[in-house]
Write a protein that holds these residues in place. Sequence first.
Motif, PDB file in Angstrom:
ATOM      1  N   LEU A  17      91.904  20.437  -9.736  1.00 48.09           N
ATOM      2  CA  LEU A  17      93.322  20.443 -10.068  1.00 48.09           C
ATOM      3  C   LEU A  17      93.524  20.446 -11.588  1.00 48.09           C
ATOM      4  CD1 LEU A  17      96.266  20.305  -9.161  1.00 48.09           C
ATOM      5  CD2 LEU A  17      96.033  17.828  -8.990  1.00 48.09           C
ATOM      6  N   LYS A  18      92.710  19.705 -12.294  1.00 51.09           N
ATOM      7  CA  LYS A  18      92.786  19.690 -13.761  1.00 51.09           C
ATOM      8  C   LYS A  18      92.521  21.083 -14.316  1.00 51.09           C
ATOM      9  CE  LYS A  18      90.691  17.551 -17.857  1.00 51.09           C
ATOM     10  NZ  LYS A  18      89.710  16.548 -18.351  1.00 51.09           N
ATOM     11  N   SER A  19      91.461  21.729 -13.834  1.00 49.62           N
ATOM     12  CA  SER A  19      91.113  23.072 -14.294  1.00 49.62           C
ATOM     13  C   SER A  19      92.231  24.062 -13.981  1.00 49.62           C
ATOM     14  CB  SER A  19      89.807  23.527 -13.639  1.00 49.62           C
ATOM     15  OG  SER A  19      89.460  24.831 -14.050  1.00 49.62           O
ATOM     16  N   TYR A  20      92.784  23.959 -12.773  1.00 46.30           N
ATOM     17  CA  TYR A  20      93.888  24.838 -12.366  1.00 46.30           C
ATOM     18  C   TYR A  20      95.094  24.646 -13.295  1.00 46.30           C
ATOM     19  CZ  TYR A  20      98.035  26.342  -9.821  1.00 46.30           C
ATOM     20  OH  TYR A  20      99.234  26.918  -9.499  1.00 46.30           O
ATOM     21  N   THR A  21      95.439  23.390 -13.562  1.00 44.80           N
ATOM     22  CA  THR A  21      96.622  23.081 -14.368  1.00 44.80           C
ATOM     23  C   THR A  21      96.483  23.611 -15.789  1.00 44.80           C
ATOM     24  OG1 THR A  21      96.942  21.077 -13.044  1.00 44.80           O
ATOM     25  CG2 THR A  21      98.129  21.220 -15.131  1.00 44.80           C
ATOM     26  N   LEU A  22      95.342  23.357 -16.390  1.00 48.07           N
ATOM     27  CA  LEU A  22      95.105  23.852 -17.744  1.00 48.07           C
ATOM     28  C   LEU A  22      95.049  25.384 -17.754  1.00 48.07           C
ATOM     29  CD1 LEU A  22      92.421  21.274 -18.916  1.00 48.07           C
ATOM     30  CD2 LEU A  22      94.820  21.375 -19.609  1.00 48.07           C
ATOM     31  N   GLY A  23      94.481  25.960 -16.693  1.00 41.54           N
ATOM     32  CA  GLY A  23      94.419  27.420 -16.592  1.00 41.54           C
ATOM     33  C   GLY A  23      95.796  28.054 -16.497  1.00 41.54           C
ATOM     34  N   LEU A  24      96.688  27.405 -15.748  1.00 39.85           N
ATOM     35  CA  LEU A  24      98.057  27.920 -15.604  1.00 39.85           C
ATOM     36  C   LEU A  24      98.770  27.946 -16.957  1.00 39.85           C
ATOM     37  CD1 LEU A  24     100.551  28.711 -13.866  1.00 39.85           C
ATOM     38  CD2 LEU A  24     100.998  26.247 -13.622  1.00 39.85           C
ATOM     39  N   ILE A  25      98.663  26.865 -17.706  1.00 41.00           N
ATOM     40  CA  ILE A  25      99.336  26.808 -19.005  1.00 41.00           C
ATOM     41  C   ILE A  25      98.683  27.802 -19.978  1.00 41.00           C
ATOM     42  CG2 ILE A  25      99.940  25.326 -20.950  1.00 41.00           C
ATOM     43  CD1 ILE A  25      99.994  22.980 -19.004  1.00 41.00           C
ATOM     44  N   TYR A  26      97.368  27.893 -19.935  1.00 41.07           N
ATOM     45  CA  TYR A  26      96.675  28.867 -20.788  1.00 41.07           C
ATOM     46  C   TYR A  26      97.150  30.288 -20.487  1.00 41.07           C
ATOM     47  CZ  TYR A  26      92.986  31.678 -22.865  1.00 41.07           C
ATOM     48  OH  TYR A  26      92.311  32.621 -23.592  1.00 41.07           O
ATOM     49  N   PHE A  27      97.290  30.590 -19.211  1.00 37.12           N
ATOM     50  CA  PHE A  27      97.789  31.912 -18.813  1.00 37.12           C
ATOM     51  C   PHE A  27      99.181  32.157 -19.394  1.00 37.12           C
ATOM     52  CE2 PHE A  27     100.247  34.650 -16.008  1.00 37.12           C
ATOM     53  CZ  PHE A  27      99.391  35.700 -15.743  1.00 37.12           C
ATOM     54  N   ALA A  28     100.059  31.183 -19.254  1.00 32.71           N
ATOM     55  CA  ALA A  28     101.446  31.333 -19.725  1.00 32.71           C
ATOM     56  C   ALA A  28     101.520  31.487 -21.239  1.00 32.71           C
ATOM     57  CB  ALA A  28     102.274  30.122 -19.287  1.00 32.71           C
ATOM     58  N   GLN A  29     100.522  30.991 -21.942  1.00 29.88           N
ATOM     59  CA  GLN A  29     100.543  31.036 -23.403  1.00 29.88           C
ATOM     60  C   GLN A  29      99.770  32.212 -23.990  1.00 29.88           C
ATOM     61  OE1 GLN A  29      99.030  27.108 -24.381  1.00 29.88           O
ATOM     62  NE2 GLN A  29     101.085  26.198 -24.352  1.00 29.88           N
ATOM     63  N   ASN A  30      98.909  32.857 -23.157  1.00 28.65           N
ATOM     64  CA  ASN A  30      97.979  33.824 -23.733  1.00 28.65           C
ATOM     65  C   ASN A  30      97.817  35.148 -23.005  1.00 28.65           C
ATOM     66  OD1 ASN A  30      96.474  32.139 -25.981  1.00 28.65           O
ATOM     67  ND2 ASN A  30      96.612  30.797 -24.184  1.00 28.65           N
ATOM     68  N   ASP A  31      98.233  35.254 -21.746  1.00 29.80           N
ATOM     69  CA  ASP A  31      97.880  36.452 -20.995  1.00 29.80           C
ATOM     70  C   ASP A  31      98.518  37.712 -21.595  1.00 29.80           C
ATOM     71  OD1 ASP A  31      96.470  37.151 -18.284  1.00 29.80           O
ATOM     72  OD2 ASP A  31      98.272  38.390 -18.384  1.00 29.80           O
ATOM     73  N   PRO A  32      97.738  38.784 -21.748  1.00 34.12           N
ATOM     74  CA  PRO A  32      98.252  40.006 -22.385  1.00 34.12           C
ATOM     75  C   PRO A  32      99.365  40.700 -21.617  1.00 34.12           C
ATOM     76  CG  PRO A  32      96.038  40.347 -21.507  1.00 34.12           C
ATOM     77  CD  PRO A  32      96.295  38.882 -21.449  1.00 34.12           C
ATOM     78  N   GLU A  33      99.505  40.428 -20.319  1.00 37.34           N
ATOM     79  CA  GLU A  33     100.552  41.088 -19.536  1.00 37.34           C
ATOM     80  C   GLU A  33     101.917  40.420 -19.679  1.00 37.34           C
ATOM     81  OE1 GLU A  33      99.853  41.964 -15.477  1.00 37.34           O
ATOM     82  OE2 GLU A  33      97.920  42.969 -15.826  1.00 37.34           O
TER      83      GLU A  33
END
Length: 622
Positions: free
Chosen positions: A355-371
């Motif tokens: 869950l920790k990995s998922y949560t950090l991954g979600l925020i990372y996606f929202a801050q960095n994903d090229p799409e």
Amino acid sequence: MKIFKCLFFAFLFPASAAFSQYNLVIVGGNPGGIMCAISAAKLGKTSVILERTGHIGGLPANGLGATDIATRGATTGLFTDFTGRIKKYYIKKYGEHSEQVKMCSNGYHFEPSVAEMIFEQMLAEYSDKIKIYKMRQFDAEEKNVSTQNNKITKIRVTNRLTKQTEEYQGDVFIDGTYEGDLAAAAKIPYRIGREGKDEFAEDGAGRTYKYWDGPVGEGTTYQADNAVQAYNYRLCLTDNASNRVTITKPRKYDRDEFKSLANDIWDGRHAGVEMLNVSAEMMAANRKNIAKGDTSGIPGDKWGIAKITNRVFLPNQKTDANNQHLGLISTDLPEENWPWPTSGWDWRDKFAERLKSYTLGLIYFAQNDPELPVSFKKSSGEWGLAKDEYKDNENFPRQVYVREGRRMEGTYFFTAHDAIAVTPGSRPPLHANSITASHYALDSHAVRKRESGKIHLDGFISYLSDVYTVPFGVMMPKELDNLLFPVPVSGSHIGFSTLRMEPCWMAIGQAAGIAASLAIDSKLKLKNLDLSILQDKLIDQKATLIYYKDIAPDDYDFKMVQYMGLRGYLPGWEARLSEAMDVQTAKLWRAISGIEMNGDAKLTRGQELKSLYQSLIKRDTK
């Protein structure tokens, strides 16, 4: 070095003696267990709190800094003591007119570290009565509970530092866990999952798809299942650059988990009722506008970090960032948590990391994903973890938000109907054996991830309730004579969904500590207690058992109003003690008491009520 480390941890988490004897043995250093120990200590009883982690305080000390209560003043007692101390802390540290005091909202909003500190202070005032042993793990296995003559005699826990088994004896045992581990090991029946609407006729029961603040939609069957509402972490985020930790890509990052969010951002799609009036053409136009640099123009849509987190602002430029209830993907992780309530700690710890990995991954996606739109990423990127929180855990909450584990089956089974007015404007059913008043919506998070074509996530619902009373039986087992479960209380999925808030758990825990103390003093089984004495002690500790808008625990007539209110003499939401007496009220009071009354308009309701109260007290004590 290893020897030094062992000595260091032994100092922080001292080992207990085998067969330690206490009046109360409390499993779980959550707020419910903490208040249980404190209320018992006020009556001279000793307690031991056995906490699995290295910190006490449960969710309020792990990010749940926005107190969940719909009517302030409905729940008081030690909970009010807690919020009062929070406010005093901010006043003393920052000044009465500071921004921090304003943001603490009279003590109802607080930083995680402050919550833990206040709980520690409250416990320290009774250090001669309360012992706290951290890093003690109770495993929900029958071998860890010994019983004799229908009573628990001792329990076994594992010292996570020494790996040794420790045994604790007590007069009364308290399950203060979010999961109901102790009660389950003691063979108390429990429920997991959702009842169908056919069982208790509750709104939102069973499989339900519902627009947020709107109607139910296609796919709703209201059928029962084994689904457990989603867990997440309550994140302490900040946009203060000097106190912000940048969120980096987690080691097990899987972009595919989050990519559906990209279309939601461009389209402006969300799960709110506004989507009923949003067309495909509107979403197409929204894409074009965002591509030009605009934010979303879809009604009800959120932008930036608010698209994936629902934030309440706390002191010192921090937030309690919860799951976004409008989101089709957010910090909740439905489905994967279903095994948690009955799994062992090995499985739970692995899920917590997932869950920790998922949560950090979600925020990372929202801050960095090229799409994603550049402006969206920039807005999201202003937020990070608070550097001065959870310093021993990479600034991340130490505890999963377990919204619902096992629900034990007690002598009273609480359903939605206990929290909804009998008729519009009136009270819910009145429980004469109430141990606290409380108030929060009938509120459940999702049980399944997004499904193609569905308007929202299954089970994500909220229905209004009214201020209600909580009967003693929700924490009382039908069989065992010396066990109480003030946290994994007895109720349906929907009924439990309002009881599961920390203020309510604190209040039930306070009642558990007093009940245990009275049972020890009187040498009675818990189920044979005189509940009127329990209620008197609760009122002495300024607990509200029935809520009135115009009477507070510090008022002179508070005890009288509580006593008479629970017996039906004051059915409205206000006691109206200063108003003139009237014939209709006199008729009601005469019918209940059997004592003649004139309804003299020269007297106030308060004067007549006091005379009647004194007569009843005299009659009851004969």
